[in-house]
Design an enzyme around this catalytic site. Structure first.
Site, PDB file in Angstrom:
ATOM      1  N   GLU A 196       1.000  -1.199  -0.056  1.00 30.71           N
ATOM      2  CA  GLU A 196       0.199   0.133  -0.022  1.00 30.71           C
ATOM      3  C   GLU A 196       0.900   1.161  -0.037  1.00 30.71           C
ATOM      4  O   GLU A 196       1.561   1.594   1.077  1.00 30.71           O
ATOM      5  CB  GLU A 196      -1.057   0.025   1.447  1.00 30.71           C
ATOM      6  CG  GLU A 196      -1.574  -1.194   1.313  1.00 30.71           C
ATOM      7  CD  GLU A 196      -3.040  -1.124   0.274  1.00 30.71           C
ATOM      8  OE1 GLU A 196      -2.981   0.142  -0.280  1.00 30.71           O
ATOM      9  OE2 GLU A 196      -3.739  -2.253   0.084  1.00 30.71           O
ATOM     10  N   CYS A 213      -2.465   9.167   2.737  1.00 27.21           N
ATOM     11  CA  CYS A 213      -2.062   8.665   1.348  1.00 27.21           C
ATOM     12  C   CYS A 213      -2.946   8.835   0.387  1.00 27.21           C
ATOM     13  O   CYS A 213      -2.781   9.094  -0.873  1.00 27.21           O
ATOM     14  CB  CYS A 213      -1.858   7.234   1.303  1.00 27.21           C
ATOM     15  SG  CYS A 213      -3.020   6.246   2.123  1.00 27.21           S
TER      16      CYS A 213
HETATM   17  P1  NDP Z   1       8.380   4.710   4.851  1.00 31.64           P
HETATM   18  O1  NDP Z   1       8.245   4.073   3.409  1.00 31.64           O
HETATM   19  O2  NDP Z   1       9.349   5.549   5.093  1.00 31.64           O
HETATM   20  O3  NDP Z   1       8.219   3.641   5.942  1.00 31.64           O
HETATM   21  C1  NDP Z   1       7.132   2.767   6.187  1.00 31.64           C
HETATM   22  C2  NDP Z   1       7.267   1.619   7.180  1.00 31.64           C
HETATM   23  O4  NDP Z   1       8.306   0.902   6.626  1.00 31.64           O
HETATM   24  C3  NDP Z   1       7.984   2.170   8.414  1.00 31.64           C
HETATM   25  O5  NDP Z   1       7.607   1.304   9.476  1.00 31.64           O
HETATM   26  C4  NDP Z   1       9.465   2.108   8.188  1.00 31.64           C
HETATM   27  O6  NDP Z   1      10.201   2.092   9.233  1.00 31.64           O
HETATM   28  C5  NDP Z   1       9.685   0.939   7.529  1.00 31.64           C
HETATM   29  N1  NDP Z   1      10.680   0.721   6.587  1.00 31.64           N
HETATM   30  C6  NDP Z   1      11.794   1.584   6.348  1.00 31.64           C
HETATM   31  N2  NDP Z   1      12.734   1.016   5.583  1.00 31.64           N
HETATM   32  C7  NDP Z   1      12.350  -0.236   5.451  1.00 31.64           C
HETATM   33  C8  NDP Z   1      13.072  -1.411   4.733  1.00 31.64           C
HETATM   34  N3  NDP Z   1      14.309  -1.502   4.140  1.00 31.64           N
HETATM   35  N4  NDP Z   1      12.361  -2.719   4.711  1.00 31.64           N
HETATM   36  C9  NDP Z   1      11.083  -2.837   5.459  1.00 31.64           C
HETATM   37  N5  NDP Z   1      10.657  -1.777   6.378  1.00 31.64           N
HETATM   38  C10 NDP Z   1      10.956  -0.435   6.217  1.00 31.64           C
HETATM   39  O7  NDP Z   1       6.943   5.179   4.853  1.00 31.64           O
HETATM   40  P2  NDP Z   1       6.353   6.521   5.892  1.00 31.64           P
HETATM   41  O8  NDP Z   1       6.364   5.957   7.290  1.00 31.64           O
HETATM   42  O9  NDP Z   1       7.178   7.749   5.749  1.00 31.64           O
HETATM   43  O10 NDP Z   1       4.829   6.718   5.422  1.00 31.64           O
HETATM   44  C11 NDP Z   1       4.561   7.727   4.559  1.00 31.64           C
HETATM   45  C12 NDP Z   1       4.114   7.067   3.161  1.00 31.64           C
HETATM   46  O11 NDP Z   1       3.133   5.792   3.404  1.00 31.64           O
HETATM   47  C13 NDP Z   1       3.591   7.577   2.055  1.00 31.64           C
HETATM   48  O12 NDP Z   1       4.053   7.248   0.958  1.00 31.64           O
HETATM   49  C14 NDP Z   1       2.158   7.568   1.879  1.00 31.64           C
HETATM   50  O13 NDP Z   1       1.463   7.686   0.988  1.00 31.64           O
HETATM   51  C15 NDP Z   1       2.290   5.920   2.258  1.00 31.64           C
HETATM   52  N6  NDP Z   1       0.922   5.572   2.687  1.00 31.64           N
HETATM   53  C16 NDP Z   1       0.167   4.633   2.037  1.00 31.64           C
HETATM   54  C17 NDP Z   1      -1.083   4.248   2.500  1.00 31.64           C
HETATM   55  C18 NDP Z   1      -1.950   3.283   1.601  1.00 31.64           C
HETATM   56  O14 NDP Z   1      -2.936   2.804   2.009  1.00 31.64           O
HETATM   57  N7  NDP Z   1      -1.524   3.371   0.383  1.00 31.64           N
HETATM   58  C19 NDP Z   1      -1.663   4.785   3.693  1.00 31.64           C
HETATM   59  C20 NDP Z   1      -0.734   5.474   4.701  1.00 31.64           C
HETATM   60  C21 NDP Z   1       0.519   5.967   3.995  1.00 31.64           C
HETATM   61  P3  NDP Z   1      10.690   3.562   9.958  1.00 31.64           P
HETATM   62  O15 NDP Z   1       9.351   4.488   9.924  1.00 31.64           O
HETATM   63  O16 NDP Z   1      10.749   3.058  11.111  1.00 31.64           O
HETATM   64  O17 NDP Z   1      11.852   4.036   9.281  1.00 31.64           O
END
Ligand code: NDP
Length: 524
Positions: free
Chosen positions: A242, A276
């Site tokens: 997502e 999002c």
């Molecule tokens: P990120 O991609 O930065 O992080 C998402 C999650 O992935 C966090 O828990 C993060 O940890 C973790 N993560 C980071 N690096 C890795 C890796 N290499 N492998 C596995 N997990 C990893 O997104 P954001 O948290 O900044 O969220 C914002 C984004 O999410 C926006 O692009 C938004 O559009 C999208 N989003 C999409 C939704 C949907 O339903 N389509 C709903 C809500 C948001 P950590 O934060 O601890 O670094």
């Protein structure tokens, strides 16, 4: 005031982005501990998968009750960890999670009940097909900070109801809300290790993906989603991704402009635009553009930006300095490219990570911030002249999460909705359908693949098994060995008649079929 999130090798410190105060700290889970958690979840799965639906539902409903009993304190925690107003924590995190919990507690057994599947003429030969849904094993949930309760809690509930065990990695920006999810299930009497929360950053998430879970439910950015998909490919772990959006709102001159203006402002600025499915691009029919733009500017400039705990705050703090810097960069890029900043775009004068609701006119799709996800409180406005131009502009993006069309002509609304490449298109509504537990949620194009919510989302969390039974073993199948010139004639007829889907034509195939059966019998 500390603006940056702080962490050491051993712990994560959670800060309030509105005040810079420490909200709390949690111990960081090491990659070895993540692997151990997945192993424990795998063992717990052996028992949980056999737990009847009724018992799973009882536990989910008790967890729901545990959440309900701390409504205000959880809302405040969400607000303090990620900056949104308490009003939005109640409205958009807690309420949808409570609704989803009751929905899947009640409906999962029905959705996942074994079902007979019609197999046409073969059923006349006594054969039958049944589709059953089996839990997959350990589901790894990796979630973002923007809806730190509703996204992971919703997915965890669906995974548990489907009979899986869960290891959840919340965002490093909202670790305490993540731990709260573990606590409410513990209070509900969920057996040990059926749901575990591993706190950490990207390294922890990466360790979870690599740990050999049976399904990954990832919500986050496109860049991280691609990294997750690559890593998941090593173990052939299926994933639902997502990802981001750049969601368009199309407003026709014949729309209820008052309602559309209210919706545009809410859709763009709720959660400080960090949703999002935020309205990130607004296309208004040229003949209504001046009036409509005035209406949204008037509304946007009245919104109160402030600390989430203040009941009058409409727009809270942004979650991180990095996110605020992206917004500043996009607003500057709009101005440089010739767009007009009509309201906002300036310093709020408040301490903390605040950014004012910003309306931008004369936006064009060629401008960089019309193509990249902003994830902040900006509302760029562009214009169109015709229906087809509106759909083309909306589709001119790498994303496809949601879109909305505003018109009083519902047939026109549906027609344009059908032309837009997005997982959800709403007519005279924006953004809120992630809150509907009943309907699928997910994107087209770079907004990801797979679905959460609804029947489709629940079925992402099960392995589909087809059980096919032939109770009559006296007759050979005509496709069995030995092949012969007659076999080739039979198969030719099979291609022409049996595969036609037409009953009269299939009936014409029966003589060839019987001839082939006799041939096979003679071989014996
Ligand atoms: P990120 O991609 O930065 O992080 C998402 C999650 O992935 C966090 O828990 C993060 O940890 C973790 N993560 C980071 N690096 C890795 C890796 N290499 N492998 C596995 N997990 C990893 O997104 P954001 O948290 O900044 O969220 C914002 C984004 O999410 C926006 O692009 C938004 O559009 C999208 N989003 C999409 C939704 C949907 O339903 N389509 C709903 C809500 C948001 P950590 O934060 O601890 O670094």
């Amino acid at each position: 005031m500390t603006l940056a999130k702080n962490q050491s090798a051993l712990e994560i410190v959670s800060f309030d982005p509105a005040t810079g105060e420490e909200v709390g700290r949690v111990r960081k889970t090491t990659p070895e501990e993540v692997r151990a958690a997945v192993e424990k979840a795998r063992n717990a799965f052996e028992i949980w998968k056999r737990t009847p639906f009724a018992e799973r539902a009882r536990i989910v409903m008790r967890a729901r009750q545990a959440l309900l009993s701390q409504l205000d304190s959880v809302a405040l925690l969400i607000s303090r960890e990620m900056g949104k107003p308490v009003a939005e924590a109640l409205l958009a995190d807690i309420t949808p999670a409570l609704d989803l919990m009751q929905f899947f507690a009640r409906r999962s057994s029905k959705i996942l009940k074994p079902k007979r599947r019609g197999i046409g003429i073969l059923s006349l030969l006594g054969r039958s097909s049944k589709i059953t849904y089996k839990p997959m094993g350990v589901v790894g949930i990796i979630s973002p900070w923007n809806y730190p309760l509703s996204i992971p809690l919703g997915e965890a509930t669906m995974a548990l109801m489907a009979g899986n065990t869960v290891v959840l990695k919340p965002s490093e920006l909202t670790p305490l809300v993540g731990e709260k999810i573990g606590e409410i299930f513990e209070a509900a009497g969920l057996p040990k290790n059926v749901l575990q929360v591993v706190s950490g950053d990207g390294e922890t998430g990466a360790a979870l993906v690599a740990a050999g879970v049976n399904k990954i439910m990832f919500t986050g950015s496109v860049a991280t989603g691609k990294a997750v998909a690559k890593s998941a490919a090593d173990t052939l772990t299926p994933a639902v991704l997502e990802l981001g959006g750049k969601d368009p709102m199309i407003v026709f001159a014949d729309a209820n402009l008052e309602a559309a203006a209210d919706a545009a402002v809410w859709g763009a600025f709720t959660n400080a635009g960090q949703a999002c499915s935020s309205v990130e691009r607004l296309y208004v029919e040229e003949s209504a553009a001046d009036r409509f733009t005035r209406m949204i500017v008037e509304r946007a400039s009245k919104l109160k930006v402030g600390v989430g705990a203040d009941p009058d705050s409409d727009v809270g703090a942004m979650s991180s300095l990095r996110q605020k810097q992206i917004v500043e960069d996009h607003v500057a890029a709009f101005a440089d490219a010739g767009a007009e900043i009509l309201t906002g775009g300036n310093d709020t004068g408040l301490e903390g990570l605040f950014y004012p609701p910003t309306v931008i006119a004369k936006a064009k799709n060629e401008m960089r911030p019309m193509r990249e996800e902003t994830f902040g409180p900006t509302l760029p406005v562009a214009t169109f002249k015709t229906e087809s131009e509106a759909a083309e502009l909306a589709n001119d993006t790498e994303f496809g999460l949601t879109a909305s069309v505003w018109t009083k002509d519902i047939a026109k609304g549906r027609r344009i909705a059908g032309k837009i490449l997005a997982g959800t298109v709403t007519v005279n509504e924006v953004l809120y359908t992630h809150g509907l537990a009943q309907t699928p949620w997910g994107g087209f194009k770079n907004s990801g693949y797979g679905r959460t919510h609804g029947e489709e989302g629940l079925k992402e969390l099960v392995a589909v098994q087809h059980i096919h039974v032939n109770p009559i073993t006296l007759l050979p199948d005509i496709w069995w060995f030995k092949y012969s010139p007659n076999a080739i004639d039979t198969f030719r007829e099979m291609a022409r008649k049996f595969a036609s889907g037409s009953l009269p034509r299939i009936a014409m195939f029966l003589p060839a079929m019987f001839k082939r059966i006799l041939e096979l019998r003679r071989e014996k």
